[in-house]
Each structure stands twice: as C-alpha cells, then as structure tokens.
Design a protein around this motif. Sequence first.
Motif, PDB file in Angstrom:
ATOM      1  N   LYS A  24      21.101  37.985 -40.830  1.00 57.86           N
ATOM      2  CA  LYS A  24      20.055  39.009 -40.739  1.00 57.86           C
ATOM      3  C   LYS A  24      19.538  39.027 -39.305  1.00 57.86           C
ATOM      4  O   LYS A  24      19.001  38.027 -38.817  1.00 57.86           O
ATOM      5  N   THR A  27      14.533  42.908 -35.472  1.00 58.06           N
ATOM      6  CA  THR A  27      14.319  43.625 -34.203  1.00 58.06           C
ATOM      7  C   THR A  27      12.832  43.834 -33.914  1.00 58.06           C
ATOM      8  O   THR A  27      11.985  43.632 -34.785  1.00 58.06           O
ATOM      9  N   TYR A  33      16.041  46.084 -39.343  1.00 58.79           N
ATOM     10  CA  TYR A  33      16.878  44.887 -39.256  1.00 58.79           C
ATOM     11  C   TYR A  33      18.297  45.263 -39.682  1.00 58.79           C
ATOM     12  O   TYR A  33      18.514  46.329 -40.267  1.00 58.79           O
ATOM     13  N   GLY A  34      19.242  44.364 -39.390  1.00 61.86           N
ATOM     14  CA  GLY A  34      20.624  44.602 -39.783  1.00 61.86           C
ATOM     15  C   GLY A  34      21.171  43.412 -40.547  1.00 61.86           C
ATOM     16  O   GLY A  34      20.747  42.270 -40.334  1.00 61.86           O
ATOM     17  N   ALA A  96      25.923  43.214 -38.274  1.00 58.98           N
ATOM     18  CA  ALA A  96      24.477  43.482 -38.359  1.00 58.98           C
ATOM     19  C   ALA A  96      24.054  44.500 -37.299  1.00 58.98           C
ATOM     20  O   ALA A  96      23.204  45.359 -37.555  1.00 58.98           O
ATOM     21  N   TRP A  98      25.966  46.915 -36.018  1.00 55.45           N
ATOM     22  CA  TRP A  98      26.429  48.236 -36.476  1.00 55.45           C
ATOM     23  C   TRP A  98      25.514  48.765 -37.581  1.00 55.45           C
ATOM     24  O   TRP A  98      25.231  49.962 -37.659  1.00 55.45           O
ATOM     25  N   ASP A  99      25.061  47.853 -38.442  1.00 56.16           N
ATOM     26  CA  ASP A  99      24.129  48.241 -39.512  1.00 56.16           C
ATOM     27  C   ASP A  99      22.840  48.797 -38.889  1.00 56.16           C
ATOM     28  O   ASP A  99      22.334  49.850 -39.304  1.00 56.16           O
ATOM     29  N   ILE A 100      22.352  48.104 -37.866  1.00 49.77           N
ATOM     30  CA  ILE A 100      21.135  48.552 -37.170  1.00 49.77           C
ATOM     31  C   ILE A 100      21.368  49.902 -36.490  1.00 49.77           C
ATOM     32  O   ILE A 100      20.549  50.821 -36.588  1.00 49.77           O
ATOM     33  N   LYS A 101      22.508  50.040 -35.829  1.00 49.55           N
ATOM     34  CA  LYS A 101      22.777  51.314 -35.114  1.00 49.55           C
ATOM     35  C   LYS A 101      22.813  52.483 -36.096  1.00 49.55           C
ATOM     36  O   LYS A 101      22.283  53.573 -35.822  1.00 49.55           O
ATOM     37  N   LYS A 103      21.228  52.612 -38.947  1.00 51.37           N
ATOM     38  CA  LYS A 103      19.848  52.873 -39.396  1.00 51.37           C
ATOM     39  C   LYS A 103      19.063  53.627 -38.325  1.00 51.37           C
ATOM     40  O   LYS A 103      18.268  54.517 -38.640  1.00 51.37           O
ATOM     41  N   GLY A 380      23.555  53.028 -41.946  1.00 50.03           N
ATOM     42  CA  GLY A 380      24.133  51.710 -41.659  1.00 50.03           C
ATOM     43  C   GLY A 380      25.281  51.402 -42.597  1.00 50.03           C
ATOM     44  O   GLY A 380      26.018  52.289 -43.014  1.00 50.03           O
TER      45      GLY A 380
END
Length: 415
Positions: A24, A27, A33-34, A96, A98-101, A103, A380
């Motif tokens: 996790k 940010t 978060y990612g 994580a 890429w997940d944040i980007k 989102k 995400g």
Amino acid sequence: MSVKITDIKVINTAPEGINLTVVKVLTSEDGLYGLGCATFAYRYKAVTTYILEYLRPLLIGRDVKNITEIWQLMHQNAYWRDGGIENNAIAGIDLALWDIKGKMANMPVYQLLGGAYRKAVPVYRHVDGQSIDEIVDQINYYKDLGVKHLRVQSGGYGGGLDLRAPKHAPLGSLDGIYLNSRQYIYKTINLFEKLREKIGFDIDLVHDVHERIAPCEAIELAKALEPYHLFFLEDPLPVNQTEYFKNMRALSSTPIAEGELFNNEAQYRFLIVNRLIDFIRIHITQIGGITPAFKLAIFAEQFGIRTAWHGPGDMSPIAHAANIHIDMAIPNFGVQEWSGIRPPNFVIQKLSNKEGALLEVFDGLPKFIDGFVYPNDKPGLGISIDEKAALKYPSIDEVTTWTMTRNYDGGLVLP
Ligand code: MG
C-alpha cells in the motif's frame, strides 16, 4: 502540483492458504493511495523486508507521477539486479503507482495503456485427472461454463507417478514428488490421442511441461503432440536451456509458450527476435511489474509473438487485475491463464473449506462470464482490500515441499 509518496505499508495475508503480499503506497493527497502485489509466496518475509527497509526510505517524498523513473531507480539502486526477491518487491510498488495514476486520471489502467483493444479477455482454466473419463467429465463441465481454452494435465506436472512404492525407487528415498520422464511422455501422448477421439476439436487445449524433462525429451514431446493441435505447449524448457528452442522450432509445428520463471527482459530477447516461441508467459511480479511487462508486450508484437501470461494461485487479485488490464489493451494478446481466483459468479464443484475467504479480503475482482474475464471500470486497477479481514488469515510459515521434485533414481530435478 506534485503528489508525494508519504508512506509504504505491507499487508501479508493467506486467505486461501497461500501467502499473498500486498503493498500500500500512501500519498500526500488526502485519501489517495495505491495497492500493488509483491507476492513471492515462499519467501514473503524477505520481500517484506526489502520493501520496508530498502524501498520505503528510498521512495518517501518522491512524486508518484514519475513511474518509469521510480522503476529505474528501484532497479539500479541495489547495484546487483534482477533477483526474484527484488523484482517482486519492485513490482509491488510499480503496480501501486499505476493504481494511483489511474485514480488520479479517474480511469481504469487499461485506458492509460491505450484503451480497450478488445471487449473481454478469453482465459484458460485447468483440468487434471487420473483417468481419461475423469478428465473428459471435467472438460465437459468447463465447456458448459463457456470456457474455450483448457490446460490438461494427468497426475500433476510431470505425470506425478508414485515411484516411492516398493521396487520403484532406490532404498532410503527421501520425501518428494518422484518423476519418470519416459513414462510421463508416453502417458501424455496417449492422453491427448484419447482426448481428441472423445471430445473432437471444438475446444482449445494447452499442456504444461513445467520444465520437468530433458531438452531432447521436450522436443520429442512437442513433435509427438502435433496431430492433437495444442493451442500451445507450456514451458517445455528451463531458462538455462533455451538454445534448444532452435531445434524444437525446426522439428515441430506445436506452438510454444515460455517464460513464467523469467525475471528480466533479456531472457526473452533471443527467443523473440529469432521467433523461436509463440507466446510470452510473463509472471507480472517476477518481471518487476506493469512497467517492464507492457514494454515487453510491445516488443513481442513487432515479431508476431502473442502473450499468455501466468495467472496462478500464488498471486493476489491485484496482480490478476494488472494482467487483465494489459490483456485488454494490447493487440498481440493471446490468452490469459486464470487458475488462481474464483470470481463471485463462478461456482466450482468441489468447494474447499477456505472457499470464499479471498472474496472476504479482496473486492473488485475481474468478472468471469462464459469463458471471458472483464475488468471492472473503477479507476486504477480496481481492487480494494479489507485490511481487518486480511488479519484474520495470517501468513503461513513452513518449509516449501512441492518444489522437492526428484527423478526416479532419487536425484533432484527442477519443479
Ligand atoms: Mg505453468
């Protein structure tokens, strides 16, 4: 405005008896978060230490937007590179990010990779039985569910013969899975001959060698299976014997998928540029995450080579989702292995007592409908974790035994 990494946490959990490692990345933006997957089920404490003790101090304060730069920083920071522990840890951060980007962009990751090239992702599932009739029953069960590709084994990888019975193994043989490559080859050729007689050709079949036989035997098997028209033969050779693919290519038309154990792009390069395989089998965390995997997919496209990425049980739903997002976006997708997670609307015949625990811990799993898998359209990677539920299923500390594979003479062979 830059959004900075403020903290990195690791969640270890084993909801269905397999150790999973989730990363996790928190940010500076409130609530952003990612989640990434850093699962190396059999060495999870080493990966956890790598992330918390080495990557966390390296990355706190950096701008979450610069994924490629952060990936390269993680890759070269330890000077020695490309180990399994390191790459799985790096992948946890990479997924994580890429997940944040996604989102931040309010888009699913496949949209960031170029958008939906296809409507859904066809998958292959696994059947394994001791007799032809048992295997045919399983094939028909999956056909009724709409599955279009199946991996077929008989008695596990390498045939799974019980050679510890009297007279089959040397005196004093140690515990382990005992193999006889010759018997395995004869049994496998017979299996596919009988299967095609019984079920015809209206379903695609895959067989996984799992690197368990000698190179000359792998070539022999690929050639002998030609009449049964496999979708592909999976991982016939280990990474240190890939020169033999030249011989296999020259002698057999059976399509080849290779690479679930590869952990850097250079291991694929020779096979791709010489067009010696047909499918690359990236294990997304072992290669280091979405960043290197997506580059390799684009590289392979130039040579007419498709993807068939590893999708085992020892991978969290976050990594499965990452596979599906890339599968959705790339033109040269082939098929996706889908063995490890059972989506909510998928009912299997034999439920284990831990069935459902994965769904208690993770939400947003890609949906399985009629042999196809669909990502959800959340921003995400689309997966969330219930951290309280994860605590109910602590990781398991035990010596790994399934990799103790031995030849019939008692000597170790690769698992
Ligand atoms: Mg495999």
